[in-house]
Motif scaffolding. Structure first.
Motif, PDB file in Angstrom:
ATOM      1  N   VAL A  33       0.775  -1.319   0.102  1.00 19.21           N
ATOM      2  CA  VAL A  33      -0.170   0.210   0.164  1.00 19.21           C
ATOM      3  C   VAL A  33       0.640   1.453  -0.313  1.00 19.21           C
ATOM      4  CG1 VAL A  33      -1.914  -1.035   1.392  1.00 19.21           C
ATOM      5  CG2 VAL A  33       0.557  -0.178   2.050  1.00 19.21           C
ATOM      6  N   VAL A  34       0.720   1.938  -0.284  1.00 18.85           N
ATOM      7  CA  VAL A  34       1.082   3.842  -0.878  1.00 18.85           C
ATOM      8  C   VAL A  34       0.158   4.399   0.496  1.00 18.85           C
ATOM      9  CG1 VAL A  34       2.065   5.425  -1.913  1.00 18.85           C
ATOM     10  CG2 VAL A  34       1.825   3.126  -2.798  1.00 18.85           C
ATOM     11  N   GLU A  35       0.605   4.353   1.265  1.00 16.19           N
ATOM     12  CA  GLU A  35       0.504   5.894   2.513  1.00 16.19           C
ATOM     13  C   GLU A  35       1.081   7.371   2.150  1.00 16.19           C
ATOM     14  OE1 GLU A  35       0.514   4.349   6.465  1.00 16.19           O
ATOM     15  OE2 GLU A  35       0.113   2.566   5.892  1.00 16.19           O
ATOM     16  N   ARG A  36      -0.437   8.312   2.451  1.00 13.39           N
ATOM     17  CA  ARG A  36       0.306  10.179   2.917  1.00 13.39           C
ATOM     18  C   ARG A  36      -0.542  10.214   3.678  1.00 13.39           C
ATOM     19  NH1 ARG A  36      -0.113  13.853  -1.898  1.00 13.39           N
ATOM     20  NH2 ARG A  36       1.672  15.141  -1.311  1.00 13.39           N
ATOM     21  N   GLU A  37       0.912  10.771   4.457  1.00 11.94           N
ATOM     22  CA  GLU A  37      -0.311  11.855   6.001  1.00 11.94           C
ATOM     23  C   GLU A  37      -1.150  10.438   6.493  1.00 11.94           C
ATOM     24  OE1 GLU A  37      -1.349  15.413   4.344  1.00 11.94           O
ATOM     25  OE2 GLU A  37       0.280  15.796   3.652  1.00 11.94           O
ATOM     26  N   GLY A  38      -0.841   9.948   6.920  1.00 11.46           N
ATOM     27  CA  GLY A  38      -1.509   8.216   7.184  1.00 11.46           C
ATOM     28  C   GLY A  38      -2.825   7.682   6.440  1.00 11.46           C
ATOM     29  N   ALA A  39      -2.878   7.951   5.564  1.00 12.92           N
ATOM     30  CA  ALA A  39      -4.154   7.566   5.076  1.00 12.92           C
ATOM     31  C   ALA A  39      -3.822   6.740   4.170  1.00 12.92           C
ATOM     32  CB  ALA A  39      -5.092   8.031   4.198  1.00 12.92           C
ATOM     33  N   VAL A  40      -4.439   5.699   3.333  1.00  6.60           N
ATOM     34  CA  VAL A  40      -3.573   5.196   2.430  1.00  6.60           C
ATOM     35  C   VAL A  40      -4.379   5.559   1.399  1.00  6.60           C
ATOM     36  CG1 VAL A  40      -4.076   2.461   0.867  1.00  6.60           C
ATOM     37  CG2 VAL A  40      -3.537   2.443   3.951  1.00  6.60           C
ATOM     38  N   VAL A  41      -3.588   6.167  -0.016  1.00  5.38           N
ATOM     39  CA  VAL A  41      -4.297   6.853  -1.046  1.00  5.38           C
ATOM     40  C   VAL A  41      -3.398   5.577  -2.229  1.00  5.38           C
ATOM     41  CG1 VAL A  41      -3.592   8.855  -0.196  1.00  5.38           C
ATOM     42  CG2 VAL A  41      -1.905   7.391  -1.898  1.00  5.38           C
ATOM     43  N   GLY A  42      -2.990   5.048  -2.184  1.00 11.18           N
ATOM     44  CA  GLY A  42      -2.612   3.321  -3.276  1.00 11.18           C
ATOM     45  C   GLY A  42      -2.572   2.381  -2.833  1.00 11.18           C
ATOM     46  N   THR A  43      -1.934   1.569  -4.648  1.00 10.19           N
ATOM     47  CA  THR A  43      -1.356   0.319  -4.210  1.00 10.19           C
ATOM     48  C   THR A  43      -0.441   0.340  -5.299  1.00 10.19           C
ATOM     49  OG1 THR A  43      -1.376  -1.861  -4.124  1.00 10.19           O
ATOM     50  CG2 THR A  43      -2.963  -0.566  -5.615  1.00 10.19           C
ATOM     51  N   CYS A  44       0.840  -0.321  -5.370  1.00  4.53           N
ATOM     52  CA  CYS A  44       1.614  -1.130  -6.879  1.00  4.53           C
ATOM     53  C   CYS A  44       2.214  -2.344  -5.978  1.00  4.53           C
ATOM     54  CB  CYS A  44       2.963   0.020  -6.226  1.00  4.53           C
ATOM     55  SG  CYS A  44       2.840   1.638  -6.675  1.00  4.53           S
ATOM     56  N   GLY A  45       2.458  -2.358  -7.226  1.00  2.00           N
ATOM     57  CA  GLY A  45       2.788  -4.063  -7.253  1.00  2.00           C
ATOM     58  C   GLY A  45       3.229  -4.858  -7.989  1.00  2.00           C
ATOM     59  N   ASN A  46       4.008  -5.633  -8.128  1.00  5.14           N
ATOM     60  CA  ASN A  46       3.586  -7.175  -9.131  1.00  5.14           C
ATOM     61  C   ASN A  46       2.837  -8.135 -10.064  1.00  5.14           C
ATOM     62  OD1 ASN A  46       5.763  -9.614  -9.908  1.00  5.14           O
ATOM     63  ND2 ASN A  46       6.734  -7.705 -10.894  1.00  5.14           N
ATOM     64  N   HIS A  47       2.668  -7.814 -10.729  1.00  7.01           N
ATOM     65  CA  HIS A  47       1.438  -8.963 -10.606  1.00  7.01           C
ATOM     66  C   HIS A  47       1.602 -10.466 -11.749  1.00  7.01           C
ATOM     67  CE1 HIS A  47      -2.678  -9.741 -11.748  1.00  7.01           C
ATOM     68  NE2 HIS A  47      -2.264 -10.179 -12.919  1.00  7.01           N
ATOM     69  N   HIS A  48       1.264 -11.567 -11.147  1.00 11.94           N
ATOM     70  CA  HIS A  48       1.798 -12.245 -11.790  1.00 11.94           C
ATOM     71  C   HIS A  48       3.207 -12.690 -12.716  1.00 11.94           C
ATOM     72  CE1 HIS A  48      -1.981 -14.126 -11.656  1.00 11.94           C
ATOM     73  NE2 HIS A  48      -2.335 -13.434 -11.870  1.00 11.94           N
ATOM     74  N   GLY A  49       4.198 -11.951 -11.907  1.00 11.03           N
ATOM     75  CA  GLY A  49       6.122 -11.448 -12.160  1.00 11.03           C
ATOM     76  C   GLY A  49       6.167 -11.201 -13.518  1.00 11.03           C
ATOM     77  N   THR A  50       4.694 -10.637 -14.334  1.00  8.25           N
ATOM     78  CA  THR A  50       5.202  -9.897 -14.962  1.00  8.25           C
ATOM     79  C   THR A  50       5.042  -8.598 -15.553  1.00  8.25           C
ATOM     80  OG1 THR A  50       3.203 -10.656 -16.211  1.00  8.25           O
ATOM     81  CG2 THR A  50       4.854 -12.420 -16.790  1.00  8.25           C
ATOM     82  N   GLU A  51       4.306  -8.065 -14.672  1.00 10.34           N
ATOM     83  CA  GLU A  51       3.608  -6.468 -14.697  1.00 10.34           C
ATOM     84  C   GLU A  51       3.145  -5.894 -13.367  1.00 10.34           C
ATOM     85  OE1 GLU A  51      -0.678  -6.782 -15.763  1.00 10.34           O
ATOM     86  OE2 GLU A  51      -0.556  -8.501 -16.949  1.00 10.34           O
ATOM     87  N   VAL A  52       3.874  -4.225 -13.746  1.00  9.85           N
ATOM     88  CA  VAL A  52       4.796  -3.568 -13.028  1.00  9.85           C
ATOM     89  C   VAL A  52       3.353  -2.256 -12.707  1.00  9.85           C
ATOM     90  CG1 VAL A  52       5.803  -1.951 -11.522  1.00  9.85           C
ATOM     91  CG2 VAL A  52       6.783  -3.860 -12.090  1.00  9.85           C
ATOM     92  N   GLY A  53       2.692  -2.486 -12.114  1.00  9.74           N
ATOM     93  CA  GLY A  53       1.047  -1.349 -12.228  1.00  9.74           C
ATOM     94  C   GLY A  53       1.219  -0.723 -10.429  1.00  9.74           C
ATOM     95  N   PHE A  54       0.271   0.762 -10.563  1.00  4.88           N
ATOM     96  CA  PHE A  54       0.335   1.068  -9.658  1.00  4.88           C
ATOM     97  C   PHE A  54      -1.098   1.395  -9.747  1.00  4.88           C
ATOM     98  CE2 PHE A  54       2.295   4.505 -12.406  1.00  4.88           C
ATOM     99  CZ  PHE A  54       1.022   5.119 -11.867  1.00  4.88           C
ATOM    100  N   MET A  55      -2.151   1.816  -8.167  1.00  3.73           N
ATOM    101  CA  MET A  55      -3.614   2.100  -8.216  1.00  3.73           C
ATOM    102  C   MET A  55      -2.857   3.790  -7.172  1.00  3.73           C
ATOM    103  SD  MET A  55      -6.380  -0.467  -8.579  1.00  3.73           S
ATOM    104  CE  MET A  55      -5.852  -1.788  -6.961  1.00  3.73           C
ATOM    105  N   LEU A  56      -3.841   4.904  -7.591  1.00  6.46           N
ATOM    106  CA  LEU A  56      -3.557   6.276  -6.820  1.00  6.46           C
ATOM    107  C   LEU A  56      -4.463   6.933  -6.749  1.00  6.46           C
ATOM    108  CD1 LEU A  56      -1.283   7.420  -5.086  1.00  6.46           C
ATOM    109  CD2 LEU A  56      -1.088   8.991  -7.578  1.00  6.46           C
ATOM    110  N   ALA A  57      -5.117   6.931  -5.999  1.00  3.76           N
ATOM    111  CA  ALA A  57      -6.563   8.433  -5.580  1.00  3.76           C
ATOM    112  C   ALA A  57      -6.313   9.237  -6.319  1.00  3.76           C
ATOM    113  CB  ALA A  57      -6.856   8.093  -4.063  1.00  3.76           C
TER     114      ALA A  57
END
Length: 66
Positions: A33-57
């Motif tokens: 998870v990606v936190e900012r000022e104590g709140a979760v604002v997104g996620t980052c990671g590796n999907h199935h070993g082939t994709e790197v991505g993120f979601m951000l509010a």
């Protein structure tokens, strides 16, 4: 959701099912998870070993976080 492997979720329930599946998965989680000022604002990671991505509010876009 540009460059995503599925269409945007139409409900919070769909997103909850995705998250529940990630938590229950037997393989190691490659997401964090990606936190900012104590709140979760997104996620980052590796999907199935082939994709790197993120979601951000949307309210966090354009601020140099990713």
């Amino acid at each position: 959701m540009r460059y995503w492997s599925e269409v945007p979720h139409l409900s919070r329930e769909r997103t909850q099912r995705l998250l529940d599946g990630l938590i229950a998965a037997e393989e190691p989680t490659r997401y964090f998870v990606v936190e900012r000022e104590g709140a979760v604002v997104g996620t980052c990671g590796n999907h199935h070993g082939t994709e790197v991505g993120f979601m951000l509010a949307r309210g966090q876009w354009g601020q140099g976080i990713m």
